[in-house]
Design a protein around this motif. Structure first.
Motif, PDB file in Angstrom:
ATOM      1  N   CYS A 179      48.284 -58.297 111.776  1.00 42.14           N
ATOM      2  CA  CYS A 179      47.505 -58.923 112.902  1.00 42.14           C
ATOM      3  C   CYS A 179      46.315 -59.335 113.118  1.00 42.14           C
ATOM      4  N   ASN A 186      60.486 -49.976 105.872  1.00 40.97           N
ATOM      5  CA  ASN A 186      60.166 -48.863 104.855  1.00 40.97           C
ATOM      6  C   ASN A 186      60.945 -47.471 105.130  1.00 40.97           C
ATOM      7  N   ASP A 211      58.194 -50.686 113.333  1.00 38.80           N
ATOM      8  CA  ASP A 211      59.126 -51.688 112.418  1.00 38.80           C
ATOM      9  C   ASP A 211      60.258 -51.114 111.786  1.00 38.80           C
TER      10      ASP A 211
HETATM   11  P1  FAD Z   1      53.042 -50.508 109.791  1.00 37.04           P
HETATM   12  O1  FAD Z   1      51.737 -50.987 110.304  1.00 37.04           O
HETATM   13  O2  FAD Z   1      53.624 -51.204 108.557  1.00 37.04           O
HETATM   14  O3  FAD Z   1      52.302 -49.266 109.233  1.00 37.04           O
HETATM   15  C1  FAD Z   1      53.193 -48.290 108.507  1.00 37.04           C
HETATM   16  C2  FAD Z   1      52.243 -47.214 107.944  1.00 37.04           C
HETATM   17  O4  FAD Z   1      53.097 -46.182 107.113  1.00 37.04           O
HETATM   18  C3  FAD Z   1      51.634 -47.865 106.775  1.00 37.04           C
HETATM   19  O5  FAD Z   1      50.227 -47.411 106.998  1.00 37.04           O
HETATM   20  C4  FAD Z   1      52.001 -47.214 105.497  1.00 37.04           C
HETATM   21  O6  FAD Z   1      51.089 -46.968 104.504  1.00 37.04           O
HETATM   22  C5  FAD Z   1      52.617 -45.879 105.891  1.00 37.04           C
HETATM   23  N1  FAD Z   1      53.712 -45.363 105.168  1.00 37.04           N
HETATM   24  C6  FAD Z   1      54.942 -45.669 104.704  1.00 37.04           C
HETATM   25  N2  FAD Z   1      55.580 -45.194 104.103  1.00 37.04           N
HETATM   26  C7  FAD Z   1      54.986 -43.836 104.011  1.00 37.04           C
HETATM   27  C8  FAD Z   1      55.333 -42.649 103.536  1.00 37.04           C
HETATM   28  N3  FAD Z   1      56.357 -42.459 102.863  1.00 37.04           N
HETATM   29  N4  FAD Z   1      54.491 -41.603 103.552  1.00 37.04           N
HETATM   30  C9  FAD Z   1      53.107 -42.089 104.195  1.00 37.04           C
HETATM   31  N5  FAD Z   1      52.862 -42.938 104.802  1.00 37.04           N
HETATM   32  C10 FAD Z   1      53.535 -44.033 104.655  1.00 37.04           C
HETATM   33  N6  FAD Z   1      52.706 -57.981 115.164  1.00 37.04           N
HETATM   34  C11 FAD Z   1      52.007 -58.361 116.324  1.00 37.04           C
HETATM   35  O7  FAD Z   1      52.420 -57.848 117.287  1.00 37.04           O
HETATM   36  N7  FAD Z   1      51.015 -59.369 116.694  1.00 37.04           N
HETATM   37  C12 FAD Z   1      50.520 -60.110 115.574  1.00 37.04           C
HETATM   38  O8  FAD Z   1      49.568 -60.882 115.933  1.00 37.04           O
HETATM   39  C13 FAD Z   1      50.870 -59.765 114.287  1.00 37.04           C
HETATM   40  N8  FAD Z   1      50.712 -60.445 113.211  1.00 37.04           N
HETATM   41  C14 FAD Z   1      51.115 -60.246 112.076  1.00 37.04           C
HETATM   42  C15 FAD Z   1      50.400 -61.063 110.838  1.00 37.04           C
HETATM   43  C16 FAD Z   1      50.920 -60.606 109.422  1.00 37.04           C
HETATM   44  C17 FAD Z   1      50.288 -61.421 108.277  1.00 37.04           C
HETATM   45  C18 FAD Z   1      51.983 -59.479 109.357  1.00 37.04           C
HETATM   46  C19 FAD Z   1      52.251 -59.144 108.035  1.00 37.04           C
HETATM   47  C20 FAD Z   1      52.434 -58.795 110.612  1.00 37.04           C
HETATM   48  C21 FAD Z   1      52.241 -59.248 111.786  1.00 37.04           C
HETATM   49  N9  FAD Z   1      52.487 -58.573 112.690  1.00 37.04           N
HETATM   50  C22 FAD Z   1      52.105 -58.787 113.950  1.00 37.04           C
HETATM   51  C23 FAD Z   1      53.550 -57.257 112.635  1.00 37.04           C
HETATM   52  C24 FAD Z   1      52.874 -56.233 112.841  1.00 37.04           C
HETATM   53  O9  FAD Z   1      51.796 -56.176 111.912  1.00 37.04           O
HETATM   54  C25 FAD Z   1      53.804 -55.103 112.584  1.00 37.04           C
HETATM   55  O10 FAD Z   1      54.855 -55.126 113.590  1.00 37.04           O
HETATM   56  C26 FAD Z   1      53.032 -53.717 112.897  1.00 37.04           C
HETATM   57  O11 FAD Z   1      52.069 -53.329 111.840  1.00 37.04           O
HETATM   58  C27 FAD Z   1      54.363 -52.358 112.812  1.00 37.04           C
HETATM   59  O12 FAD Z   1      53.609 -51.204 112.838  1.00 37.04           O
HETATM   60  P2  FAD Z   1      54.204 -49.873 112.617  1.00 37.04           P
HETATM   61  O13 FAD Z   1      53.278 -48.950 112.943  1.00 37.04           O
HETATM   62  O14 FAD Z   1      55.519 -49.631 112.628  1.00 37.04           O
HETATM   63  O15 FAD Z   1      54.056 -50.125 110.902  1.00 37.04           O
END
Ligand code: FAD
Ligand code: NAI
Length: 492
Positions: free
Chosen positions: A54, A292, A334
């Motif tokens: 993001c 993941n 996610d």
């Molecule tokens: P993530 O942000 O993926 O974080 C997961 C974390 O878990 C990571 O830090 C990883 O290192 C850690 N992890 C994984 N497995 C393990 C393990 N076994 N042990 C320890 N750590 C682990 N969404 C929006 O709402 N607005 C936007 O404008 C937007 N723009 C985006 C642009 C791009 C280019 C991309 C790729 C995505 C975008 N998204 C956007 C989507 C958004 O980034 C994701 O929906 C969001 O980051 C998901 O959050 P999360 O906390 O579920 O997972």
């Protein structure tokens, strides 16, 4: 008590870090484990969203928009800029600084909330999960970055491991010429000819960035419908605007192969006219993301006593409270069902923290706003017109074009429209779709209205400041009953 926690959160993206802060605010002893390393091998909080999602994408969208405006549309304001040039390194440095400011900000919030940040890769041990009455019965093993392992005991686990880009075996990444979204956020030169596979959110946002900076951009999309998840009319209008901007979007096109040869990418694809091969300087693969969940559970986890159900595609199965089938283990963001959006994950994190603390909070999955940060922006909440038709719900429509808005004319942002769908019998607003400048900000008004169960008439009876883009939301609600003022409507 050392290494014993009330809650251990795996993942420090917007789902996990928000859950960690709220758990700590509620007085729970909290640890958050994350394995993220930046390009210099430094551990970073914030996950995909802050590091490669993001935030950096929005930083580049803003910089590239300013560059393009300086190059072209400023003349319409009577501002003549003799020569505009691009310092891509400076643009990338600014983006990196924004990311650093925000990730360090989370680090200091972790410190002030006394959250233990454990840097490494976590896996959940099956051992102990059946001892439901024992405190700290769950065990998480962490492979620390220095290769040591650490065992942590906890009462509750929140899985927030996020998602990664889907790779195509017929177009293997080489991280220089064929890249995913992460690679596309850090090109060191503007590629003269850029190919993109997938005209979803990433394809459109990053395609816009590089088009504005000077690339010739061609986007290959497998489906014959553009933005199938958006309102059909709004998607069609946006496709016209993107095409006018020079984004060459080819629908109904199947990628057959992509390979790097002599510093360029040869892309073979099939369309209605047959097979073709085209050469690009770079190719971005943007065909979706997958949860993941691999490697998250230790060997033997799926032994008979374990009842954690996984659903297709690796998504971790949860109920509406984000509980897995194992007591005390939750999953958010996610890695579970629903749109892969930062704000959806954060709200789930807040809900789970409250539930663990014995309080109540819920997530309204019907009102998750979506935004595509192109120019103009596309934003929506609630149902699309096609979804209402399919469900057999009688609805009425009000639309208002930005071209009829005084503020939009004044700021030279006349493209797009606001569309409101409301129930024919009750007038309750069922969906709002906005294509236009600042749509990402305007959509919040629709979310608030819909959370309060507002009718379109409620909005029509409210006062909006003049001149504002928000007046288009007011006029669209007037238009539902045929009473819009600044367009000619046939009275309903
Ligand atoms: P993530 O942000 O993926 O974080 C997961 C974390 O878990 C990571 O830090 C990883 O290192 C850690 N992890 C994984 N497995 C393990 C393990 N076994 N042990 C320890 N750590 C682990 N969404 C929006 O709402 N607005 C936007 O404008 C937007 N723009 C985006 C642009 C791009 C280019 C991309 C790729 C995505 C975008 N998204 C956007 C989507 C958004 O980034 C994701 O929906 C969001 O980051 C998901 O959050 P999360 O906390 O579920 O997972
Ligand atoms: P996406 O699901 O938005 O789009 C992928 C596109 O690729 C689809 O249109 C699909 O039909 C197409 N596709 C799939 N396989 C293909 C193939 N072999 N050949 C050609 N086309 C193919 O996924 P995207 O753009 O990768 O983004 C992933 C997710 O990240 C989004 O769904 C969204 O949840 C999140 N995101 C959100 C943003 C935002 O909120 N503004 C910005 C960027 C990403």
């Amino acid at each position: 008590m050392k290494n014993n926690y009330d809650v251990v959160i795996i993942g420090a993206g917007p789902a996990g870090y928000v859950a960690a802060i709220r758990c700590a605010q509620l007085g729970l002893k909290t640890a958050c484990i994350d394995k993220w390393l930046d390009k210099n091998n430094n551990p970073r909080l914030g996950g995909t969203c802050l590091n490669v999602g993001c935030i950096p994408s929005k930083a580049l969208l803003e910089s590239s928009e300013i560059y393009q405006q300086s190059e072209s549309s400023l003349t319409q304001h009577g501002i003549i800029v003799d020569s505009v040039s691009l310092n891509l390194k400076q643009m990338m440095d600014r983006k990196d600084n924004v990311v650093n400011t925000l990730t360090f900000g989370i680090e200091s919030l972790f410190k002030s909330n006394k959250i233990d940040w454990i840097q490494g890769k976590a896996s959940i041990e099956s051992n102990g999960l059946d001892k439901k009455d024992e405190q700290f019965s769950k065990v998480v093993m962490v492979q620390l970055h220095n290769n040591e392992t650490k065992s942590i005991k906890t009462n509750n686990i929140i899985i927030a491991t996020g998602s990664s880009p889907v790779n195509l075996p017929i177009a293997p990444l080489d991280d220089e010429y064929i890249v995913d979204s992460t690679g596309a956020l850090s090109f060191d030169k503007v590629p003269p000819k850029l190919g993109i596979i997938g005209s979803g959110v990433i394809g459109l946002e990053l395609g816009s960035v590089w088009k504005r900076l000077g690339s010739e951009v061609k986007i290959f999309e497998a489906q014959d419908t553009f933005l199938a998840f958006a309102d059909e009319f709004i998607a069609k209008e946006s496709l016209k605007l993107y095409s006018n901007q020079g984004l060459n979007i080819k629908l109904n096109t199947r990628l057959l192969k992509a390979e790097t040869k002599k510093k360029s990418v040869h892309v073979t694809y099939k369309d209605t006219e047959g097979d073709h091969t085209e050469i690009f300087d770079k190719l971005i693969i943007a065909v979706g993301r997958h949860s993941n969940s691999e490697g998250l559970f230790s060997d033997g986890f799926y032994a008979e006593e374990s009842t954690l159900e996984m659903v297709e595609g690796g998504l971790i199965h949860v109920n509406e409270k984000c509980e897995t089938s194992l007591p005390g283990i939750y999953a958010i963001g996610d890695t579970v069902r629903g749109p892969m959006l930062a704000h959806k994950g954060s709200e789930e994190g807040l809900m789970v923290a409250e539930l663990i603390a014995g309080n109540y909070r819920h997530v309204n999955y019907d009102l998750i706003p979506s935004v595509i940060y192109t120019h103009p922006e596309l934003a929506w909440v609630g149902k699309t017109e096609q979804a209402l038709s399919t469900a057999g719900i009688d609805y009425q429509v009000g639309t208002f074009p930005f071209a009829a808005s005084g503020r939009a004319q004044a700021v030279n942002e006349t493209n797009g429209l606001v569309k409101i769908l409301s129930d024919s019998k009750t007038d309750k607003i069922l969906g709002v779709h906005i294509l236009g400048s600042q749509a990402s900000e305007l959509i919040a008004q629709a979310v608030i209205a819909m959370e309060f169960g507002s009718s379109s008439e409620d909005i029509a009876l409210m006062m909006f400041a003049h001149p504002t883009l928000s007046e288009a939301f007011h006029e669209a609600s007037l238009a539902v009953s045929g009473n819009a003022l600044h367009i000619t409507q046939r009275k309903k």
